[in-house]
Design an enzyme around this catalytic site. Structure first.
Site, PDB file in Angstrom:
ATOM      1  N   TYR A 107      -2.526  -1.018  10.244  1.00 41.97           N
ATOM      2  CA  TYR A 107      -2.499  -1.177   8.780  1.00 41.97           C
ATOM      3  C   TYR A 107      -1.155  -0.697   8.234  1.00 41.97           C
ATOM      4  O   TYR A 107      -0.467  -1.412   7.485  1.00 41.97           O
ATOM      5  CB  TYR A 107      -3.659  -0.379   8.163  1.00 41.97           C
ATOM      6  CG  TYR A 107      -3.822  -0.581   6.670  1.00 41.97           C
ATOM      7  CD1 TYR A 107      -4.619  -1.607   6.171  1.00 41.97           C
ATOM      8  CD2 TYR A 107      -3.189   0.253   5.752  1.00 41.97           C
ATOM      9  CE1 TYR A 107      -4.779  -1.803   4.802  1.00 41.97           C
ATOM     10  CE2 TYR A 107      -3.338   0.069   4.381  1.00 41.97           C
ATOM     11  CZ  TYR A 107      -4.132  -0.953   3.907  1.00 41.97           C
ATOM     12  OH  TYR A 107      -4.283  -1.138   2.553  1.00 41.97           O
ATOM     13  N   LYS A 161       1.721  -2.990   6.412  1.00 39.92           N
ATOM     14  CA  LYS A 161       2.078  -2.732   5.015  1.00 39.92           C
ATOM     15  C   LYS A 161       3.541  -2.319   4.892  1.00 39.92           C
ATOM     16  O   LYS A 161       4.196  -2.610   3.883  1.00 39.92           O
ATOM     17  CB  LYS A 161       1.140  -1.676   4.419  1.00 39.92           C
ATOM     18  CG  LYS A 161      -0.310  -2.145   4.286  1.00 39.92           C
ATOM     19  CD  LYS A 161      -0.440  -3.319   3.330  1.00 39.92           C
ATOM     20  CE  LYS A 161      -1.886  -3.684   3.040  1.00 39.92           C
ATOM     21  NZ  LYS A 161      -1.980  -4.849   2.144  1.00 39.92           N
ATOM     22  N   SER A 167       0.868  -1.183   0.000  1.00 43.62           N
ATOM     23  CA  SER A 167       0.000   0.000   0.000  1.00 43.62           C
ATOM     24  C   SER A 167       0.897   1.223   0.000  1.00 43.62           C
ATOM     25  O   SER A 167       2.053   1.145   0.422  1.00 43.62           O
ATOM     26  CB  SER A 167      -0.865   0.015   1.266  1.00 43.62           C
ATOM     27  OG  SER A 167      -1.475   1.284   1.431  1.00 43.62           O
TER      28      SER A 167
END
Ligand SMILES: NC(=O)c1ccc[n+]([C@@H]2O[C@H](COP(=O)([O-])OP(=O)(O)OC[C@H]3O[C@@H](n4cnc5c(N)ncnc54)[C@H](O)[C@@H]3O)[C@@H](O)[C@H]2O)c1
Length: 264
Positions: free
Chosen positions: A161, A165, A149
């Site tokens: 998150y 990532k 991402s």
């Protein structure tokens, strides 16, 4: 005999006829990628927690679908083994399934939310790499790809998150270093904001999310799942044969470009 100017010389890299396993292929980026590989002549195996969605996509492109929870190692192993049993090998593994995970400030994060997010966004990638490598190493051929991402390279996602990532970049480099000697490439694609099931729920539906995607992209157009699919196909094919350990950021410049250059 191989001609000196045959650019496909080296490891077997043709996407047509190759076997590709995609997690999260029932929706969004995974669905677009499954469709792109099928269109390029690949034999596609989709693993998804949402088996109805996976079946719907698979049926429309002549692929195989299997229920798979990527947080469970045994299920990821079974998905990859099934692809090898059906097609004789695995050429490309795409660790793509994901979710936004736990949200909220660092002072509020729960232990459960943290570990659940690590399970879906990071453990899943380790399992995919491990079981793909198990089959690829003896054949001395393969491409392992992961959906990272642009939150891998900038503070854009919720903390768990962003953390997962970012870890995907390190894992990609580290595993690439090990597997290079086996002629297996390991790379990642890092998308910017794309309207999919994951984001549309956050930004008020598909149209609003596409507008938001265009708004945050200096290039001015919404970024599409199909843009990621093209990169995955490219990296699985001859284009990716000399590159490993890399993450391609495909976000319209969102994390790189800040307004007009000082030279203009
Ligand atoms: N949409 C974006 O803006 C964006 C940006 C950067 C990165 N990504 C990443 O792209 C990947 C795909 O997401 P998307 O945007 O296409 O979302 P999506 O919600 O459209 O698709 C995700 C798919 O993963 C499946 N899935 C969820 N949990 C699973 C589990 N435990 N086991 C197996 N399958 C599971 C879902 O059923 C779904 O089919 C994710 O890794 C996400 O983090 C998305």
């Amino acid at each position: 005999m191989t001609e000196p100017h045959d650019i496909t010389a080296g490891r077997e890299v043709a996407v047509a006829g190759s076997v590709v396993v995609i997690t999260g292929g029932g929706s969004g980026i995974g669905e677009a990628t499954a469709r792109a590989f099928a269109a390029a002549g690949g034999r596609v195996v989709i693993g998804d927690l949402n088996i109805e969605a996976a079946h719907r996509v698979a049926a429309s492109i002549g692929a195989t679908a299997m229920r798979c929870d990527v947080t469970r190692e045994a299920e990821v192993a079974a998905l990859i083994d099934r692809a090898v049993e059906s097609h004789g090998r695995i050429d490309t593994m795409i660790n793509n399934a994901g979710a936004i995970g736990a949200r909220g400030g660092i002072a509020e994060i729960s232990e459960q939310g943290w570990s659940d997010t690590i399970a879906i966004l990071l453990n899943s990638v380790v399992f995919g790499m491990k079981h793909a490598a198990r089959h690829m190493i003896p054949r001395r051929s393969g491409a392992i790809l992961t959906t990272a991402s642009n939150a891998s390279v900038a503070a854009l996602g919720p903390h768990p998150y962003s953390t997962c990532k970012s870890a995907v970049l390190g894992l990609t480099r580290s595993v690439a270093a090990e597997l290079a000697g086996h002629r297996i490439t390991v790379n990642a694609v890092a998308p910017g904001m794309i309207s999919t099931g994951l984001t549309a729920a956050l930004y008020g539906g598909d149209e609003a999310t596409r507008r938001k995607s265009a708004e945050v992209s200096p290039l001015g157009d919404p970024i599409l799942a199909e843009d990621m699919a093209r990169w995955f196909v490219f990296l699985a094919g001859p284009g990716g044969r000399s590159m490993t350990g890399q993450t391609i950021v495909v976000d319209g410049g969102a994390t790189t470009v800040r307004g007009p250059s000082a030279h203009h």
